[in-house]
Design a protein around this motif. Structure first.
Motif, PDB file in Angstrom:
ATOM      1  N   PHE A 101      18.030   0.053 -12.300  1.00 49.30           N
ATOM      2  CA  PHE A 101      17.051   1.149 -12.400  1.00 49.30           C
ATOM      3  C   PHE A 101      16.240   1.233 -11.099  1.00 49.30           C
ATOM      4  O   PHE A 101      15.101   1.682 -11.106  1.00 49.30           O
ATOM      5  CB  PHE A 101      16.078   0.920 -13.560  1.00 49.30           C
ATOM      6  N   ALA A 102      16.824   0.753 -10.002  1.00 48.75           N
ATOM      7  CA  ALA A 102      16.053   0.583  -8.769  1.00 48.75           C
ATOM      8  C   ALA A 102      15.478   1.904  -8.269  1.00 48.75           C
ATOM      9  O   ALA A 102      14.323   1.962  -7.831  1.00 48.75           O
ATOM     10  CB  ALA A 102      16.922  -0.063  -7.695  1.00 48.75           C
ATOM     11  N   VAL A 103      16.273   2.969  -8.363  1.00 47.93           N
ATOM     12  CA  VAL A 103      15.802   4.255  -7.842  1.00 47.93           C
ATOM     13  C   VAL A 103      14.687   4.783  -8.747  1.00 47.93           C
ATOM     14  O   VAL A 103      13.610   5.181  -8.275  1.00 47.93           O
ATOM     15  CB  VAL A 103      16.960   5.276  -7.744  1.00 47.93           C
ATOM     16  N   HIS A 104      14.936   4.742 -10.029  1.00 48.49           N
ATOM     17  CA  HIS A 104      13.905   5.179 -10.991  1.00 48.49           C
ATOM     18  C   HIS A 104      12.615   4.390 -10.768  1.00 48.49           C
ATOM     19  O   HIS A 104      11.525   4.955 -10.702  1.00 48.49           O
ATOM     20  CB  HIS A 104      14.412   4.991 -12.426  1.00 48.49           C
ATOM     21  N   ASP A 105      12.750   3.087 -10.641  1.00 49.73           N
ATOM     22  CA  ASP A 105      11.554   2.248 -10.536  1.00 49.73           C
ATOM     23  C   ASP A 105      10.827   2.452  -9.206  1.00 49.73           C
ATOM     24  O   ASP A 105       9.605   2.314  -9.146  1.00 49.73           O
ATOM     25  CB  ASP A 105      11.920   0.760 -10.712  1.00 49.73           C
ATOM     26  N   PHE A 106      11.591   2.763  -8.155  1.00 50.47           N
ATOM     27  CA  PHE A 106      10.921   3.011  -6.871  1.00 50.47           C
ATOM     28  C   PHE A 106       9.982   4.221  -7.000  1.00 50.47           C
ATOM     29  O   PHE A 106       8.839   4.181  -6.547  1.00 50.47           O
ATOM     30  CB  PHE A 106      11.937   3.275  -5.745  1.00 50.47           C
ATOM     31  N   PHE A 107      10.485   5.274  -7.658  1.00 49.32           N
ATOM     32  CA  PHE A 107       9.693   6.507  -7.732  1.00 49.32           C
ATOM     33  C   PHE A 107       8.690   6.513  -8.888  1.00 49.32           C
ATOM     34  O   PHE A 107       7.806   7.350  -8.925  1.00 49.32           O
ATOM     35  CB  PHE A 107      10.621   7.730  -7.811  1.00 49.32           C
ATOM     36  N   ASN A 108       8.868   5.584  -9.809  1.00 46.26           N
ATOM     37  CA  ASN A 108       7.948   5.514 -10.962  1.00 46.26           C
ATOM     38  C   ASN A 108       7.469   4.085 -11.163  1.00 46.26           C
ATOM     39  O   ASN A 108       7.710   3.479 -12.209  1.00 46.26           O
ATOM     40  CB  ASN A 108       8.660   5.989 -12.235  1.00 46.26           C
ATOM     41  N   PRO A 109       6.775   3.542 -10.173  1.00 44.93           N
ATOM     42  CA  PRO A 109       6.405   2.125 -10.322  1.00 44.93           C
ATOM     43  C   PRO A 109       5.323   1.939 -11.389  1.00 44.93           C
ATOM     44  O   PRO A 109       4.403   2.747 -11.479  1.00 44.93           O
ATOM     45  CB  PRO A 109       5.862   1.764  -8.936  1.00 44.93           C
ATOM     46  N   ASP A 110       5.469   0.868 -12.180  1.00 45.97           N
ATOM     47  CA  ASP A 110       4.413   0.511 -13.139  1.00 45.97           C
ATOM     48  C   ASP A 110       3.147   0.153 -12.383  1.00 45.97           C
ATOM     49  O   ASP A 110       2.043   0.358 -12.845  1.00 45.97           O
ATOM     50  CB  ASP A 110       4.808  -0.783 -13.898  1.00 45.97           C
ATOM     51  N   ARG A 111       3.360  -0.480 -11.237  1.00 40.62           N
ATOM     52  CA  ARG A 111       2.224  -1.019 -10.468  1.00 40.62           C
ATOM     53  C   ARG A 111       2.674  -1.298  -9.046  1.00 40.62           C
ATOM     54  O   ARG A 111       3.840  -1.622  -8.808  1.00 40.62           O
ATOM     55  CB  ARG A 111       1.734  -2.313 -11.101  1.00 40.62           C
ATOM     56  N   ILE A 112       1.726  -1.185  -8.139  1.00 43.05           N
ATOM     57  CA  ILE A 112       1.940  -1.671  -6.768  1.00 43.05           C
ATOM     58  C   ILE A 112       0.869  -2.738  -6.569  1.00 43.05           C
ATOM     59  O   ILE A 112      -0.318  -2.468  -6.753  1.00 43.05           O
ATOM     60  CB  ILE A 112       1.706  -0.558  -5.711  1.00 43.05           C
ATOM     61  N   ILE A 113       1.301  -3.932  -6.222  1.00 42.64           N
ATOM     62  CA  ILE A 113       0.350  -5.019  -5.985  1.00 42.64           C
ATOM     63  C   ILE A 113       0.351  -5.312  -4.489  1.00 42.64           C
ATOM     64  O   ILE A 113       1.421  -5.442  -3.883  1.00 42.64           O
ATOM     65  CB  ILE A 113       0.772  -6.310  -6.725  1.00 42.64           C
ATOM     66  N   VAL A 114      -0.824  -5.400  -3.928  1.00 40.37           N
ATOM     67  CA  VAL A 114      -0.910  -5.731  -2.504  1.00 40.37           C
ATOM     68  C   VAL A 114      -1.853  -6.908  -2.339  1.00 40.37           C
ATOM     69  O   VAL A 114      -2.996  -6.879  -2.819  1.00 40.37           O
ATOM     70  CB  VAL A 114      -1.432  -4.522  -1.686  1.00 40.37           C
ATOM     71  N   GLY A 115      -1.362  -7.937  -1.672  1.00 42.33           N
ATOM     72  CA  GLY A 115      -2.186  -9.116  -1.419  1.00 42.33           C
ATOM     73  C   GLY A 115      -2.620  -9.127   0.032  1.00 42.33           C
ATOM     74  O   GLY A 115      -1.801  -9.388   0.921  1.00 42.33           O
ATOM     75  N   SER A 116      -3.891  -8.797   0.249  1.00 38.84           N
ATOM     76  CA  SER A 116      -4.402  -8.793   1.619  1.00 38.84           C
ATOM     77  C   SER A 116      -5.916  -8.684   1.577  1.00 38.84           C
ATOM     78  O   SER A 116      -6.472  -8.070   0.667  1.00 38.84           O
ATOM     79  CB  SER A 116      -3.848  -7.590   2.398  1.00 38.84           C
ATOM     80  N   ASP A 117      -6.584  -9.286   2.576  1.00 41.85           N
ATOM     81  CA  ASP A 117      -8.023  -9.028   2.672  1.00 41.85           C
ATOM     82  C   ASP A 117      -8.352  -8.360   4.001  1.00 41.85           C
ATOM     83  O   ASP A 117      -9.490  -8.356   4.447  1.00 41.85           O
ATOM     84  CB  ASP A 117      -8.835 -10.320   2.446  1.00 41.85           C
ATOM     85  N   SER A 118      -7.321  -7.780   4.639  1.00 42.24           N
ATOM     86  CA  SER A 118      -7.558  -7.095   5.906  1.00 42.24           C
ATOM     87  C   SER A 118      -7.745  -5.587   5.664  1.00 42.24           C
ATOM     88  O   SER A 118      -6.812  -4.908   5.228  1.00 42.24           O
ATOM     89  CB  SER A 118      -6.365  -7.314   6.843  1.00 42.24           C
TER      90      SER A 118
END
Ligand code: NAD
Length: 432
Positions: free
Chosen positions: A157-174
């Motif tokens: 489901f990679a294409v579906h999931d790319f365009f409909n992500p449940d969440r984007i998590i970003v780890g950064s303090d910059s």
């Protein structure tokens, strides 16, 4: 935005195609020159529903190119995404960091101007710090921020999931890196919410999520075993449980155990990390052990159905680790086939997409069929090992006529049990 993606596999390629479709200029980089040559020649190198069409569109629009030259891929990039493998170390089962370390050492030489290095590979906690150190050791002038950007796509489901992500998590303090990531996802508009967390939290979220899902699968598999003995039906049980929103209905499908390129390696890596930090994680440890044992138990279920025969013919439907992919890494189906091969059996297999991948691993230890009906011809038992949708609509009457004995061991509960029994099949499924 200019993006370099290092590693053009099951994560890198769909991500590259996805970002290019959003209008970014993407260069996909891979050290596998055969892969890059094929992609340059317009040949897609893995199967994902809907990927091929988008790939051709992005290439024609000039947004997607390929190279095996790291310099060419990263020197103009605003953001370099790492999507190289982190396979389990053969002995320790920890995540093997050799591909990450090599890629980081190489890209550090060529980053040019302020660049965000975003890690999509699944990596142990603290890898972001280690990557920063490597980059500054190799190139003290490099102006980079290393962030964690874990990938949550589901193979198949990679294409579906790319365009409909449940969440984007970003780890950064910059703040600078965070602004750049917002720009990367800007084409999604309001559709995605980004959760910004500490880099170490982000690295942990990926493992914590996969280990939890693996435990959920293990849990319903044990419940299925219980239902078989107690006379309950695991589907009714799962449905009833899933109505509780605290539990949720997903990942309550019993089967032959989890597999694939992520759950086995990520549960093992999580357990190794916990041991390193001196933290007991008995749920994960047990899940790993029991899930490994389940493949052998499932093979026994198939063997039991033909125990009265000498060199039975076993028709296997499905070799991929799940339906919708050609990926056979740690596939339960492949492990069950390997278990069966320890006995005197003749196996003929069919998978809609994974035959070439499986053939590379199993060679001529088994025979291969052109379709499901050819596979079952003269077979003594039919074993359904992967949940391909196509198998659901197979003509059971035709199968019965083709088989030597009317026996089905359906480890995905995919076929119509009532119909099979009505036709006179001896049907063994899971959990009911
Ligand atoms: P993959 O094996 O399909 O692809 C990795 C690619 O990286 C290969 O093509 C390899 O040739 C290339 N590579 C390795 N070292 C390189 C280097 N130094 N320079 C350039 N290319 C290099 O792996 P994958 O399944 O795409 O997984 C990648 C990462 O993403 C892993 O850490 C995995 O755990 C994680 N992940 C995978 C999935 C999934 O569904 N496959 C989902 C989420 C996260």
């Amino acid at each position: 935005m200019k993006i370099g993606i290092v590693g053009t596999g099951y994560v890198g390629l769909p991500s590259g195609v996805g970002f290019a479709s959003l209008g970014h200029d993407v260069v996909c980089i891979d050290m596998d020159t055969e892969k890059i040559d094929a992609l340059k020649a317009g040949k897609i190198t893995l199967f994902e529903d809907g990927l091929e069409e988008l790939f051709h569109k992005s290439v024609s629009a000039g947004h997607l190119t390929f190279t095996s030259d790291m310099k060419e891929g990263v020197e103009n990039a605003d953001i370099v995404i790492l999507a190289v493998g982190t396979p389990p170390h053969p002995v320790t089962k920890e995540a093997d960091m050799k591909y990450i370390n090599a890629a980081v050492r190489e890209l550090a030489l060529y980053v040019n101007g302020y660049t965000v290095i975003a890690n999509k590979s699944t990596v142990p906690v603290g890898t972001g710090d280690a990557m920063e150190k490597i980059i500054h050791d190799v190139n003290p002038d490099a102006d980079v921020d290393v962030i964690s950007l874990p990938e949550f796509l589901r193979e198949g489901f990679a294409v579906h999931d790319f365009f409909n992500p449940d969440r984007i998590i970003v780890g950064s303090d910059s703040p600078k890196a965070i602004e750049r990531v917002k720009e990367l996802y800007a084409p999604f508009g309001e559709k995605v919410d980004i959760l910004f967390v500490k880099r170490r939290s982000s690295e942990t979220i990926k493992y914590a999520s996969n280990a939890f899902l693996a435990m959920k699968i293990h849990y319903i598999n044990e419940m299925a075993d219980f239902c078989e003995k107690s006379g309950a039906d695991v589907y009714e049980v799962a449905k009833g449980m899933g109505l509780d929103t605290r539990i949720g209905s997903k990942f309550l499908n019993p089967g032959p155990g989890y597999g694939g390129s992520c759950f086995p390696k990520d549960t093992n890596a999580m357990a190794c990390m916990a041991r390193k930090y001196g933290v007991e994680m008995s749920l994960i440890e047990t899940t790993i052990l029991k899930n490994d044992a389940r493949k052998t138990q499932m093979a026994e279920r198939v063997l039991n159905s033909v125990k009265d025969m000498e060199r039975p013919v076993i028709a296997v439907l499905g070799l991929a680790f799940k339906g919708g992919t050609d990926d056979c890494r740690e596939s339960p189906a492949m492990e069950i086939v390997s278990e069966l091969l320890k006995h005197d059996v003749d196996i003929i297999a069919y998978d809609p997409k994974a035959m070439p991948t499986a053939q590379k691993i199993l060679g001529n230890k088994i025979r291969y069929a052109d379709d499901a009906y050819q596979a079952v011809q003269n077979a003594d038992v039919l074993a359904v090992l992967t949940e391909w949708r196509d198998f659901k609509s197979l003509d059971l009457e035709k199968i019965k006529l083709l088989m030597n004995r009317a026996k089905i061991v359906d480890l995905r509960n995919l076929l119509d049990k009532e119909k099979a029994v009505h036709l006179g099949f001896d049907y063994v499924g899971i959990g009911r």
